[in-house]
Scaffold this motif. Structure first.
Motif, short mmCIF file in Angstrom:
data_model
loop_
_atom_site.label_atom_id
_atom_site.label_comp_id
_atom_site.label_asym_id
_atom_site.label_seq_id
_atom_site.Cartn_x
_atom_site.Cartn_y
_atom_site.Cartn_z
N ASP A 149 -8.55 -0.17 -8.04
CA ASP A 149 -8.18 -1.54 -7.69
C ASP A 149 -8.16 -1.79 -6.18
OD1 ASP A 149 -7.92 -2.48 -10.32
OD2 ASP A 149 -5.98 -1.49 -10.49
N GLY A 150 -8.76 -0.88 -5.43
CA GLY A 150 -8.92 -1.11 -3.99
C GLY A 150 -7.61 -1.40 -3.27
N MET A 151 -7.59 -2.50 -2.53
CA MET A 151 -6.42 -2.86 -1.73
C MET A 151 -5.31 -3.50 -2.55
SD MET A 151 -6.85 -1.90 1.33
CE MET A 151 -5.61 -2.82 2.21
N THR A 152 -5.58 -3.73 -3.84
CA THR A 152 -4.59 -4.46 -4.66
C THR A 152 -4.28 -3.68 -5.93
OG1 THR A 152 -6.44 -5.70 -5.58
CG2 THR A 152 -5.25 -6.74 -3.79
N PHE A 157 -6.59 -7.25 -12.08
CA PHE A 157 -7.82 -7.92 -11.70
C PHE A 157 -8.93 -7.61 -12.69
CE2 PHE A 157 -6.57 -8.68 -7.09
CZ PHE A 157 -6.49 -10.05 -7.29
N ALA A 158 -8.55 -7.43 -13.94
CA ALA A 158 -9.56 -7.07 -14.94
C ALA A 158 -10.70 -8.08 -14.93
CB ALA A 158 -8.92 -7.01 -16.31
N SER A 159 -10.36 -9.34 -14.69
CA SER A 159 -11.40 -10.36 -14.74
C SER A 159 -11.92 -10.70 -13.34
CB SER A 159 -10.84 -11.62 -15.40
OG SER A 159 -9.73 -12.06 -14.65
N PHE A 160 -11.41 -9.98 -12.34
CA PHE A 160 -11.78 -10.31 -10.98
C PHE A 160 -13.14 -9.70 -10.63
CE2 PHE A 160 -11.47 -10.10 -6.32
CZ PHE A 160 -11.05 -11.40 -6.07
N ASP A 161 -13.90 -10.43 -9.87
CA ASP A 161 -15.25 -9.97 -9.52
C ASP A 161 -15.44 -10.08 -8.01
OD1 ASP A 161 -17.96 -9.46 -9.37
OD2 ASP A 161 -18.50 -11.53 -9.86
N PRO A 162 -15.63 -8.99 -7.29
CA PRO A 162 -15.66 -7.60 -7.75
C PRO A 162 -14.25 -7.09 -8.04
CG PRO A 162 -15.93 -7.69 -5.37
CD PRO A 162 -15.90 -9.10 -5.85
N PRO A 163 -14.11 -5.99 -8.83
CA PRO A 163 -12.81 -5.57 -9.32
C PRO A 163 -11.85 -5.02 -8.27
CG PRO A 163 -14.52 -4.05 -10.02
CD PRO A 163 -15.21 -5.21 -9.39
N GLY A 164 -12.27 -4.12 -7.41
CA GLY A 164 -11.35 -3.46 -6.47
C GLY A 164 -11.65 -3.81 -5.04
N ASP A 224 1.01 3.63 -5.04
CA ASP A 224 -0.03 3.93 -6.03
C ASP A 224 -0.28 2.80 -7.01
OD1 ASP A 224 -0.48 6.48 -5.00
OD2 ASP A 224 1.30 7.25 -6.05
N GLY A 225 0.43 1.72 -6.86
CA GLY A 225 0.24 0.60 -7.79
C GLY A 225 1.54 -0.16 -7.86
N CYS A 226 1.78 -1.00 -6.87
CA CYS A 226 3.08 -1.65 -6.75
C CYS A 226 3.12 -2.94 -7.56
CB CYS A 226 3.37 -1.94 -5.28
SG CYS A 226 5.01 -2.62 -5.07
N HIS A 227 3.99 -2.95 -8.54
CA HIS A 227 4.12 -4.17 -9.34
C HIS A 227 4.99 -5.21 -8.65
CE1 HIS A 227 1.70 -2.64 -12.54
NE2 HIS A 227 2.38 -1.50 -12.49
N CYS A 229 4.73 -6.03 -5.24
CA CYS A 229 3.92 -6.85 -4.32
C CYS A 229 2.44 -6.87 -4.70
CB CYS A 229 4.09 -6.37 -2.87
SG CYS A 229 3.28 -4.80 -2.53
N GLY A 230 2.00 -5.91 -5.48
CA GLY A 230 0.60 -5.87 -5.88
C GLY A 230 -0.36 -5.33 -4.84
N LEU A 231 0.17 -4.95 -3.67
CA LEU A 231 -0.71 -4.56 -2.56
C LEU A 231 -0.69 -3.06 -2.29
CD1 LEU A 231 0.26 -7.48 -0.17
CD2 LEU A 231 -1.74 -7.33 -1.66
N ARG A 232 -1.72 -2.59 -1.63
CA ARG A 232 -1.82 -1.17 -1.28
C ARG A 232 -0.80 -0.81 -0.21
NH1 ARG A 232 -4.15 3.13 -3.57
NH2 ARG A 232 -5.83 1.74 -4.22
N TRP A 233 -0.72 -1.63 0.85
CA TRP A 233 0.14 -1.28 1.99
C TRP A 233 1.46 -2.02 1.90
CZ3 TRP A 233 -2.68 2.51 3.32
CH2 TRP A 233 -4.04 2.41 3.60
N ARG A 234 2.49 -1.34 2.33
CA ARG A 234 3.83 -1.91 2.23
C ARG A 234 4.05 -3.06 3.22
NH1 ARG A 234 9.37 0.11 4.55
NH2 ARG A 234 10.68 -1.41 3.52
N VAL A 235 3.54 -2.88 4.47
CA VAL A 235 3.80 -3.87 5.53
C VAL A 235 2.49 -4.56 5.91
CG1 VAL A 235 4.68 -4.21 7.88
CG2 VAL A 235 5.64 -2.39 6.44
N GLY A 236 2.50 -5.88 5.99
CA GLY A 236 1.29 -6.59 6.39
C GLY A 236 1.61 -7.72 7.34
N ALA A 237 0.68 -8.03 8.24
CA ALA A 237 0.82 -9.22 9.09
C ALA A 237 0.19 -10.39 8.33
CB ALA A 237 0.11 -9.01 10.42
N ARG A 238 0.84 -11.55 8.41
CA ARG A 238 0.32 -12.75 7.74
C ARG A 238 0.12 -13.83 8.77
NH1 ARG A 238 -0.36 -9.32 4.43
NH2 ARG A 238 1.18 -8.67 2.91
#
Ligand SMILES: [Zn+2]
Ligand SMILES: [Zn+2]
Ligand SMILES: [Zn+2]
Length: 332
Positions: A149-152, A157-164, A224-227, A229-238
């Protein structure tokens, strides 16, 4: 000047699409002949040439129009906002806004049919080790892993294109044919870096409005799969534009490379952080460097986020404040 406070309302320009000036401008161009006139003058346009005008008879010939009176009427409508008379050359020239518009047309803006099917490149997924692919659709260039699932990793994202998704950036379709799939990966990195840099420096890459920045983090993070936030990294700039609400996110591990001391740190170890859109191997090497940067949420009130880069037993640590600006850089 607009209000620069962090709680500012969206800039008044956000309502611009409803202004008559904007609708008038689009209305003026809602005619194929007028666009053909702009394109004809553009074709004769040479930035190195002093005379960039095209005479009436040349325009008449190029747009293949059968009624000179009517063509004069269309030229009259375009004059002022999009074209101007160049009396010294007895012709019409494009004004700067029209040049920008024609460049967008040439770049394929508004063409949503262009696609690149997922194409493998020689770069492994940093998270699962599978091969990765670049693809393009609806004006977005993607780099993705089709095995994880890449970064997410916490999102369905089963229906997401591309998936990861690993990275994505808006990209004009005219550029697609110029590059190999691997160069597209590097071009994506160059474009993504530039857009993020503009947002980081407070300028919206889409509308030239002002950008607010803050950090976001997950209090209950599972890398490894955060339910939560859904994201790979814990801290992000927005980043969010006050005018057009264009939104962007970036890991602080990437932003660390915008500090000159970090660039010098790598330079001192003979490692270049520079790459061009046609330098795929270098882009890949810089991606790997950034991946190894360690991110730490040092304090929450006020917010301080630190990023540490290490090389050959040396380290440099940069710290950001709550507005995602650098507060210091220390080596050792
Ligand atoms: Zn993967
Ligand atoms: Zn999380
Ligand atoms: Zn904007």
């Amino acid at each position: 000047m607009s209000d620069t406070g962090s709680g500012a309302q969206p800039h008044a320009a956000a309502t611009r699409p409803h202004d008559s000036a904007v609708t008038d401008a689009f209305g003026l161009l809602g005619d194929g002949t007028r666009l053909a006139v702009l394109l004809a003058i553009w074709e004769a346009h040479d930035p190195a040439d002093e005379d960039n005008s095209l005479s009436f008879s040349e325009i008449f010939e190029r747009v293949d129009y059968d009624d000179p009176g009517n063509l004069r009427y269309h030229l009259g409508k375009l004059e002022g906002q999009f074209i101007e008379r160049a009396p010294e050359h007895d012709g019409y020239a494009l004004r700067v806004p029209a040049q920008k518009l024609v460049r967008d047309i040439v770049a394929g803006v508004g063409d949503h049919d262009e696609r690149l099917e997922p194409t493998p490149i020689d770069q492994r997924c940093p998270f699962c080790g599978a091969g990765t692919k670049v693809s393009y659709r609806e004006g977005i260039l993607f780099w993705a892993c089709h095995e994880c699932d890449g970064m997410t990793p916490g999102r369905d994202f089963a229906s997401f294109d591309p998936p990861g998704p690993l990275a994505a950036v808006s990209f004009d379709p005219a550029g697609l044919d110029e590059w190999t799939a691997e160069e597209l990966r590097a071009a994506l990195a160059v474009r993504g870096r530039r857009r993020t840099r503009e947002q980081f420096e407070g300028l919206c890459p889409t509308c030239s409005g002002q950008v607010d920045a803050r950090f976001d983090w997950c209090d209950d993070h599972d890398p490894d799969g955060c339910h939560a936030c859904g994201l790979r990294w814990r801290v992000g700039a927005r980043f969010r534009c006050r005018t057009c609400e264009n939104y962007g996110g970036a890991s602080p591990r990437r932003l660390a490379l915008f500090h000159p001391a970090v660039v010098s740190f790598y330079d001192d170890h003979g490692v270049s952080t520079r790459f061009r859109a046609d330098e795929y191997e270098r882009a890949k090497a810089v991606y790997d460097l950034v991946l190894d940067h360690e991110v730490e949420l040092v304090a929450e009130d006020p917010v301080r986020v630190a990023v540490t880069a290490r090389h050959d037993g040396d380290a440099i640590r940069v710290t950001f404040d709550e507005d995602v600006q650098f507060v210091d850089a220390t080596r050792g």
